[in-house]
Design a protein around this motif. Sequence first.
Motif, PDB file in Angstrom:
ATOM      1  N   ASN A 208       0.898  -1.141  -0.013  1.00  0.00           N
ATOM      2  CA  ASN A 208       0.039  -0.104  -0.002  1.00  0.00           C
ATOM      3  C   ASN A 208       0.850   1.252   0.004  1.00  0.00           C
ATOM      4  OD1 ASN A 208      -3.055  -0.281  -0.236  1.00  0.00           O
ATOM      5  ND2 ASN A 208      -2.424  -1.834   1.669  1.00  0.00           N
ATOM      6  N   ALA A 209       1.792   1.238  -0.786  1.00  0.00           N
ATOM      7  CA  ALA A 209       2.989   2.179  -0.765  1.00  0.00           C
ATOM      8  C   ALA A 209       2.342   3.623  -1.199  1.00  0.00           C
ATOM      9  CB  ALA A 209       3.993   2.031  -1.743  1.00  0.00           C
ATOM     10  N   ILE A 210       1.575   3.808  -2.452  1.00  0.00           N
ATOM     11  CA  ILE A 210       0.864   5.162  -2.697  1.00  0.00           C
ATOM     12  C   ILE A 210      -0.172   5.368  -1.546  1.00  0.00           C
ATOM     13  CG2 ILE A 210      -0.311   6.367  -4.530  1.00  0.00           C
ATOM     14  CD1 ILE A 210       2.570   5.603  -5.279  1.00  0.00           C
ATOM     15  N   ALA A 211      -1.042   4.561  -1.034  1.00  0.00           N
ATOM     16  CA  ALA A 211      -1.804   4.857  -0.092  1.00  0.00           C
ATOM     17  C   ALA A 211      -1.002   5.478   1.069  1.00  0.00           C
ATOM     18  CB  ALA A 211      -2.667   3.738   0.434  1.00  0.00           C
ATOM     19  N   VAL A 212      -0.252   4.967   1.714  1.00  0.00           N
ATOM     20  CA  VAL A 212       0.649   5.277   2.976  1.00  0.00           C
ATOM     21  C   VAL A 212       1.176   6.666   2.602  1.00  0.00           C
ATOM     22  CG1 VAL A 212       2.718   4.266   2.635  1.00  0.00           C
ATOM     23  CG2 VAL A 212       1.801   4.672   5.024  1.00  0.00           C
ATOM     24  N   PHE A 213       1.609   6.920   1.526  1.00  0.00           N
ATOM     25  CA  PHE A 213       2.280   8.270   1.030  1.00  0.00           C
ATOM     26  C   PHE A 213       1.547   9.261   1.293  1.00  0.00           C
ATOM     27  CE2 PHE A 213       3.627  11.327  -1.788  1.00  0.00           C
ATOM     28  CZ  PHE A 213       5.096  11.614  -1.923  1.00  0.00           C
ATOM     29  N   VAL A 214       0.238   8.980   0.572  1.00  0.00           N
ATOM     30  CA  VAL A 214      -0.843  10.236   0.756  1.00  0.00           C
ATOM     31  C   VAL A 214      -1.147  10.452   1.990  1.00  0.00           C
ATOM     32  CG1 VAL A 214      -3.212  10.793  -0.313  1.00  0.00           C
ATOM     33  CG2 VAL A 214      -1.532   9.581  -1.626  1.00  0.00           C
ATOM     34  N   LEU A 215      -1.585   9.213   2.799  1.00  0.00           N
ATOM     35  CA  LEU A 215      -1.920   9.122   4.078  1.00  0.00           C
ATOM     36  C   LEU A 215      -0.959  10.266   4.911  1.00  0.00           C
ATOM     37  CD1 LEU A 215      -4.020   8.857   6.412  1.00  0.00           C
ATOM     38  CD2 LEU A 215      -2.591   6.644   6.687  1.00  0.00           C
ATOM     39  N   SER A 216       0.212   9.848   4.915  1.00  0.00           N
ATOM     40  CA  SER A 216       1.214  10.401   5.869  1.00  0.00           C
ATOM     41  C   SER A 216       1.625  11.947   5.422  1.00  0.00           C
ATOM     42  CB  SER A 216       2.692   9.638   5.599  1.00  0.00           C
ATOM     43  OG  SER A 216       3.030   9.901   4.016  1.00  0.00           O
ATOM     44  N   GLY A 217       0.996  12.298   4.122  1.00  0.00           N
ATOM     45  CA  GLY A 217       1.126  13.733   3.620  1.00  0.00           C
ATOM     46  C   GLY A 217       0.057  14.630   4.225  1.00  0.00           C
ATOM     47  N   ILE A 218      -1.021  13.878   4.558  1.00  0.00           N
ATOM     48  CA  ILE A 218      -2.288  14.574   4.852  1.00  0.00           C
ATOM     49  C   ILE A 218      -2.022  14.560   6.371  1.00  0.00           C
ATOM     50  CG2 ILE A 218      -4.795  14.004   5.315  1.00  0.00           C
ATOM     51  CD1 ILE A 218      -4.975  12.862   2.750  1.00  0.00           C
ATOM     52  N   VAL A 219      -1.879  13.584   7.166  1.00  0.00           N
ATOM     53  CA  VAL A 219      -1.491  13.672   8.736  1.00  0.00           C
ATOM     54  C   VAL A 219      -0.206  14.751   8.788  1.00  0.00           C
ATOM     55  CG1 VAL A 219      -0.695  12.358  10.753  1.00  0.00           C
ATOM     56  CG2 VAL A 219      -2.127  11.271   8.948  1.00  0.00           C
ATOM     57  N   ALA A 220       0.708  14.718   8.155  1.00  0.00           N
ATOM     58  CA  ALA A 220       1.591  15.821   8.524  1.00  0.00           C
ATOM     59  C   ALA A 220       1.037  17.172   8.424  1.00  0.00           C
ATOM     60  CB  ALA A 220       2.865  15.424   7.520  1.00  0.00           C
ATOM     61  N   ARG A 221       0.358  17.404   7.206  1.00  0.00           N
ATOM     62  CA  ARG A 221      -0.286  18.698   6.946  1.00  0.00           C
ATOM     63  C   ARG A 221      -1.082  19.088   8.177  1.00  0.00           C
ATOM     64  NH1 ARG A 221      -0.953  20.957   1.909  1.00  0.00           N
ATOM     65  NH2 ARG A 221       0.696  19.817   1.199  1.00  0.00           N
ATOM     66  N   MET A 222      -1.960  18.142   8.636  1.00  0.00           N
ATOM     67  CA  MET A 222      -3.123  18.313   9.614  1.00  0.00           C
ATOM     68  C   MET A 222      -2.277  18.636  10.866  1.00  0.00           C
ATOM     69  SD  MET A 222      -5.902  18.392   8.147  1.00  0.00           S
ATOM     70  CE  MET A 222      -6.871  18.504   9.638  1.00  0.00           C
ATOM     71  N   MET A 223      -1.268  18.059  11.244  1.00  0.00           N
ATOM     72  CA  MET A 223      -0.337  18.330  12.521  1.00  0.00           C
ATOM     73  C   MET A 223       0.164  19.569  12.471  1.00  0.00           C
ATOM     74  SD  MET A 223       1.538  14.556  12.998  1.00  0.00           S
ATOM     75  CE  MET A 223       2.453  15.412  14.176  1.00  0.00           C
ATOM     76  N   GLY A 224       0.197  20.230  11.217  1.00  0.00           N
ATOM     77  CA  GLY A 224       0.748  21.565  11.238  1.00  0.00           C
ATOM     78  C   GLY A 224      -0.326  22.487  11.228  1.00  0.00           C
TER      79      GLY A 224
END
Length: 284
Positions: A208-224
């Motif tokens: 699920n490489a692309i899925a986790v790439f997208v999810l990590s980007g969203i989570v990191a953005r939200m944490m900011g």
Amino acid sequence: GLFLNGFPFGLLFGHHFAAIRIPGVLQRIAVCFMIAGFIYLNTNLRAQLAWIVGLLAGYWMLLTLVPVPGYGAGVLEPLGSLCWYIDSHLLAGHTWSGAPAPGFDPEGILSTLGAIATTLCGVVTGRWLRSSATKEEKTAWMFVVGNFLLLLGAILDMWMPINKNMWTSSYVVFMAGWALVCLAMFYWLIDVKGYTKWAQPFVHYGMNAIAVFVLSGIVARMMGLIKIGKADGSIISLKNYIFENWFLPFGTTVQASTMFAIAFIFVMYLVVWGMWKKNWFIKV
């Protein structure tokens, strides 16, 4: 890729599409896969090798021989390079805001030539892995060619610096060497020797490489974006709050940053592990 670049679409901090970044990692993967796939479907191995050499040589000549207005030819700094000139004009206002020079983009237009060559190196490697050679022969030749490319890349660095942001020709050769050496090592351990259990977490991530790439980007953005009030009345982001209170007390800034990154990767792993257990695989 555009979804990640635009997220959260102005809902929280006034971001608007007039300034959205157009290039990106996923966009580059898409372009490289499309072009490399077209080359693979319409050529043989010899032609594919010729494409790799031609792309690297052509990109090298463009960077060193084509003059940039106001800077001349052969500038390999972010500001004044041909990559910067093309991106800053054709993608004006739509490049990465964190780039080393305004208007430059590490996934820009011209440097994609080098990235296509990298993708074709993977195509050629895939052909070798699917060949009738024994597993031992496949491993040995990947080690041999990988180390040769490492040496060649280091030699080419004397004339064309190994640079990831510009994806220079020497970078393509050098990193193809590292990729082959590492792949040979894993291939020997997993496919030849059968040591597979230790690698299972990487399978969970890779499926699920692309899925986790997208999810990590969203989570990191939200944490900011999420803000938390401190005892002194100041406001900081959730990301900084977690960093300062959960990691910084246990080491230097570099050590705390490393621990933060490892913890983030572990949390993302729990997600992909859960998806694996449920047989949820998001494919493009």
